[in-house]
Enzyme design. Structure first.
Site, PDB file in Angstrom:
ATOM      1  N   ASP A 333       0.863  -1.164   0.000  1.00  0.00           N
ATOM      2  CA  ASP A 333       0.000   0.000   0.000  1.00  0.00           C
ATOM      3  C   ASP A 333       0.914   1.233   0.000  1.00  0.00           C
ATOM      4  O   ASP A 333       2.081   1.136   0.386  1.00  0.00           O
ATOM      5  CB  ASP A 333      -0.889  -0.018   1.244  1.00  0.00           C
ATOM      6  CG  ASP A 333      -1.669   1.273   1.424  1.00  0.00           C
ATOM      7  OD1 ASP A 333      -2.304   1.715   0.451  1.00  0.00           O
ATOM      8  OD2 ASP A 333      -1.630   1.839   2.534  1.00  0.00           O
ATOM      9  N   ASP A 533      -1.708  -0.725   5.972  1.00  0.00           N
ATOM     10  CA  ASP A 533      -1.958  -0.183   7.309  1.00  0.00           C
ATOM     11  C   ASP A 533      -3.395   0.244   7.533  1.00  0.00           C
ATOM     12  O   ASP A 533      -3.785   0.552   8.653  1.00  0.00           O
ATOM     13  CB  ASP A 533      -1.054   1.029   7.558  1.00  0.00           C
ATOM     14  CG  ASP A 533      -1.504   2.240   6.740  1.00  0.00           C
ATOM     15  OD1 ASP A 533      -1.677   2.102   5.509  1.00  0.00           O
ATOM     16  OD2 ASP A 533      -1.713   3.304   7.332  1.00  0.00           O
ATOM     17  N   ASP A 537      -7.073  -1.904   3.338  1.00  0.00           N
ATOM     18  CA  ASP A 537      -6.118  -2.973   3.024  1.00  0.00           C
ATOM     19  C   ASP A 537      -6.524  -4.311   3.622  1.00  0.00           C
ATOM     20  O   ASP A 537      -5.932  -5.341   3.297  1.00  0.00           O
ATOM     21  CB  ASP A 537      -4.718  -2.605   3.558  1.00  0.00           C
ATOM     22  CG  ASP A 537      -4.185  -1.308   2.969  1.00  0.00           C
ATOM     23  OD1 ASP A 537      -4.367  -1.114   1.753  1.00  0.00           O
ATOM     24  OD2 ASP A 537      -3.622  -0.506   3.722  1.00  0.00           O
TER      25      ASP A 537
END
Length: 636
Positions: A333, A533, A537
């Site tokens: 990410d 995080d 996600d």
């Protein structure tokens, strides 16, 4: 000797942990009492260990046998343990009862670990559900009515006050505000929302009151889809797990059938007496029990977990340590993972004839009164370097900018469209640099004083210091390609990717898009890790071969869903985790070869009559100890 079916435990998963601990204590106590030659009391204590530690394995084994008509290792363990106990009582070799207790203890510990994993999964789903408020303010007539989220209907009008979370996906019908939706979409900077824009459940409202209209049922909201995706991804068994389950059942069938054959045929084939035949069959059950084979894996993985914990790497599941050693590709990410996730001043560009200090002082004087995240970033950046002058007559235009008086001069700070009507002239250099920064995905704030452009303040989400080094380390140890999956825009994603050395970029993704891409990457590359995080996600973390979450900056749901947590948010620990996983995989393979080889030697010795039951137990337990000590090498 099993508990009656009407007995109600406070919770099956908690019981497994308590049972494993109690079984260990009772086996140790029974062994100590046996050393004192108190036979009756020792047998009683060891029977209690059998009952408590073997209850869950016996239940699962008999359930599999009765419902699925299959044999598994749980049932084999019970048969081997009871056989050892029965033979120990028959021949008055009572230490064999201790051996059976140890077999049961190993499986009890395994069941407790599985129970922990199940509780972690349940907590991750509860964390997702708690993200949205329990009630919503519904506007009816001239008043407000608090109703539960489940009672909301399409067409309801809602009121969301500043600082509150959005209760469900809806459209703005009145008001404007900044919405922090980084946890849902991954966008690095709070987004300006106005009439007609869609807002998502679980996102955080900024400084403006909003009136919303529910345009779809609450169960169809983005956060609810994320919950369902996490549930689905976490319940899917990877191919390796399916293979292990098939192997266990096949192994159990072979051992049980072979044990029956050994208990029946030798008197007819080799004229053995029945006592010798039963004796050899029970030795076979003991030495063929897969204790050494099981010890080949778990002590190694637990040692690796302890090693990782000392280095700030938390492995939640022992199998994931092994998976780390098989990684072929890894996806990151962007926001909060490769970057800090906070808007920051990355550049101050003064107009000709002005200095950076002047631009910052004037802008910060106004932004001191702003609640906007970008305004706060400018103010905090300036106050670290200089004194900020006072400002008067402050007024703000939400989503556009702020204006007021600084040193009795009119000042405007904000978007170009906001300041343009008040510019008598605009240097071409500033226009060019502004366009270039925007193409890189950065936010540009104009500073104008008395109709003259003082300069630009460029805001961006900063790249983590160790991001570039981490990507290089992963490539050096053969993990490739490195991929970025982000909800942010294409320009910002490409800029960050180029800065840190990312191979492939996928931008403007929703949570389900990230999940789909992880599945595609797994089909193409095999074992794929996901590092993230945020809430957005969570499905991808659950689906990936290994989900890795940022410990300090990560959301609660990301931390609960992930298999590995970087406790200090140090990206360079990912390469360390991969190396640790590869070393554990090598040790596990060595241990498996040794365990199977030793079992083979014991079986050959049993078939040729060159081993008695005590020697079989010593060989069996000795190989288990050696394999366990081998696994402990990872503690170094």
């Amino acid at each position: 000797m099993l508990f009656p079916s009407r007995f109600k435990f406070p919770g099956a998963q908690q019981f497994e942990t308590i049972a494993a601990f109690a079984c260990a204590v009772l086996v140790l106590l029974g062994w100590l009492i046996l050393q004192m030659n108190w036979i009756g009391l020792a047998v009683l204590v060891l029977c209690a260990a059998y009952v408590i530690g073997g209850y869950e394995s016996a239940r699962e084994g008999f359930t599999t046998l009765l419902e699925e008509k299959e044999l598994d290792v749980d049932l084999l363990m019970i048969v081997a343990a009871l056989g050892a106990a029965g033979l120990g009582l028959w021949r008055q070799e009572y230490f064999l009862i201790v051996d059976g207790g140890i077999l049961i203890l190993i499986f009890a510990i395994s069941g407790a670990l599985e129970g922990y994993a199940m509780r972690r999964t349940e907590r991750s789903i509860r964390g997702l559900m708690q993200l949205t408020p329990d009630t919503a303010r519904v506007l009816r007539g001239n008043g407000e009515v608090a109703v539960t989220i489940a009672q909301l209907q399409v067409g309801d009008r809602l009121l969301v006050k500043p600082g509150e979370r959005i209760p469900t996906d809806a459209l703005i019908t009145d008001g404007h505000s900044t919405i922090n939706q980084a946890a849902i979409t991954g966008e690095s900077i709070p987004v300006e929302k106005a009439i007609g824009d869609e807002v998502f459940a679980g996102t955080l409202n900024g400084n403006g009151a909003l009136q919303l209209k529910v345009h779809q049922p609450p169960e169809s909201s983005l956060i609810q889809r994320v919950i369902r995706l996490v549930e689905q991804a976490q319940t899917e068994k990877p191919p390796s797990q399916q293979f292990i389950e098939r192997f266990e059942r096949g192994y159990a069938k072979v051992i049980v059938i072979a044990g029956i054959v050994l208990a029946l045929l030798p008197p007819f084939l080799w004229n053995w007496d029945w006592e010798t035949t039963i004796y050899r069959a029970l030795i076979f059950l003991v030495v063929a029990s897969p204790c050494a084979l099981m010890a080949a894996i778990m002590p190694t993985l637990l040692s690796g977990i302890a090693n990782g914990a000392r280095q700030g790497i938390l492995f939640k599941n022992g199998s994931q340590l092994e998976q780390m050693g098989r990684l072929q590709a890894i996806a990151f990410d962007k926001t909060g993972t490769l970057t800090t996730g906070q808007p920051d001043v990355c550049q101050v560009i003064p107009a000709p004839g002005y200095a950076e200090r002047e631009v910052l002082q004037v802008a910060a004087a106004l932004e001191a009164y702003s609640e906007h995240p970008i305004g706060q970033a400018i103010y905090q950046y300036a106050t670290r370097q200089m004194q900020v002058p006072p400002a008067q007559e402050i007024q703000a235009s939400p989503g556009q900018g702020i204006w007021g008086l600084v040193n009795d001069q009119s000042v405007r700070v904000g978007r170009f469209d906001f300041v343009k009507p008040h510019l008598s002239q605009c240097p071409d250099l500033l226009r060019t640099q502004s366009q270039q920064c925007q193409q890189e995905g950065k936010t540009v704030v104009w500073v104008v004083q008395e109709n003259l452009a003082l300069g630009l303040i460029v805001i961006a989400d900063r790249v983590r210091i160790d991001a570039t080094q981490t990507i290089a380390q992963l490539k050096a140890i053969g993990v490739s390609p490195i991929i970025m999956l982000t909800g942010d825009n294409q320009e910002t994603a490409r800029t960050v990717a180029a800065a840190v050395g990312i191979d492939q970029v996928y931008a403007e993704l929703l949570p389900e898009d990230k999940l789909d891409l992880i599945r595609q990457l797994q089909q193409k590359y095999g074992h794929v890790a996901m590092v993230g995080d945020g809430i957005n996600d969570a499905p991808a973390l659950a689906q990936a071969s290994v989900g890795i979450a940022m410990g300090a900056a990560g959301s609660d749901v990301a931390l609960e869903t992930a298999d590995v947590v970087l406790m200090a948010d140090r990206l360079d620990k990912i390469a360390t985790a991969v190396k640790l996983g590869r070393r554990s995989q090598a040790i596990v393979k060595q241990n498996i070869v040794f365990a199977l080889g030793f079992i083979g030697l014991l079986l050959i010795a049993n078939f040729t009559g060159n081993i008695n039951l005590p020697l079989g137990v010593i060989g069996h337990e000795g190989s288990t100890v050696l394999v366990t000590l081998s696994g402990l090498r990872l503690l170094r």
